[in-house]
Design an enzyme around this catalytic site. Sequence first.
Site, PDB file in Angstrom:
ATOM      1  N   SER A 143       0.835  -1.210   0.000  1.00  0.00           N
ATOM      2  CA  SER A 143       0.000   0.000   0.000  1.00  0.00           C
ATOM      3  C   SER A 143       0.865   1.254   0.000  1.00  0.00           C
ATOM      4  O   SER A 143       0.564   2.218  -0.696  1.00  0.00           O
ATOM      5  CB  SER A 143      -0.949  -0.003   1.204  1.00  0.00           C
ATOM      6  OG  SER A 143      -0.269   0.279   2.413  1.00  0.00           O
ATOM      7  N   GLU A 144       1.943   1.256   0.764  1.00  0.00           N
ATOM      8  CA  GLU A 144       2.781   2.448   0.832  1.00  0.00           C
ATOM      9  C   GLU A 144       3.498   2.728  -0.483  1.00  0.00           C
ATOM     10  O   GLU A 144       3.686   3.875  -0.859  1.00  0.00           O
ATOM     11  CB  GLU A 144       3.785   2.342   1.979  1.00  0.00           C
ATOM     12  CG  GLU A 144       3.147   2.482   3.358  1.00  0.00           C
ATOM     13  CD  GLU A 144       2.370   3.786   3.533  1.00  0.00           C
ATOM     14  OE1 GLU A 144       2.656   4.760   2.822  1.00  0.00           O
ATOM     15  OE2 GLU A 144       1.453   3.816   4.361  1.00  0.00           O
TER      16      GLU A 144
END
Length: 277
Positions: free
Chosen positions: A39-40
């Site tokens: 996600s990052e």
Amino acid sequence: MVSREDAFAFRAAVLDLYEREGRDFPWRRTADPWAVFVSEIMLQQTQTARVEPKYLAWMERFPDAEALACVDLATLYDAWRGLGYNSRALRLRESARICAELYGGIPPRDERLLLELPGVGRYTARAVLAFAYGVPSPFLETNIRAALIFHFFRGADKVPDRDLETVAAAVLDRDDPRTWYYALMDYGAWLKRREPNPSRRASAYSTQKRFEGSLRQARGAVLRALSAGAGYGTRGRGLADMAAELGMEYGRVKDAAEGLRRDGLVRIEGDTVRFSD
DNA sequence: GTCCCGAGGT
DNA sequence: ACCTCGGGAC
């Protein structure tokens, strides 16, 4: 610079807003370090609304580092397509391979080791530590800059990250950094809908050149053409055919392909271009 | 036109 | 300290 009272009041205000208007995202519903890591990477310079559906589909298709490590580039790009900054997909796969090989598929709980992974810089390393492991450390991104500049740098311009990071450390909730950074980012995002974007007063802020007619637009067109199954790189079909079929100048397509080659996304042999694996 | 939970290269 | 990298919503 920031008194204990200032820090306390700021934390209270930020956490109060989070209770009332905090955002909910799928990557906030997991503590799986690999999922947080994915996600990052996706969220680097990419809006949450754009990432959300891509993230869900991606984790369904490639649930862990091992699943991603063996995917070919055409498949990888097809899943990434639409997120932009396509080199991130390549770096993410490389990080998956390193994590699978060295760390049992789990991003290390160590800033220095995280920084060794391709595509991981200052922000991402510390964000993964906070969101995956609950390890507190100061870090900045655009929403955090907006929140801190608005409250602690009234009237200032070109605020350097060094000063912002000092404040980020002063207000950091070390007992629950995960909740704290969710709240701080949401607060910054909320603020931007009500004020002229305060992060424009950060030294790190810069505008970008127009997209229309740019090389990056051409790069995107070349990658889409490659993944469309039009047979480039086979049967002698090469850059000239691609340029004709895209309605673009040959030189522009050639420059775009050369940039993609430097980034490791494609291989060029003579006039033919294909995904690098 | 503006913005986006930055990184890597020069 | 500077540049480049995507693409769509608004």
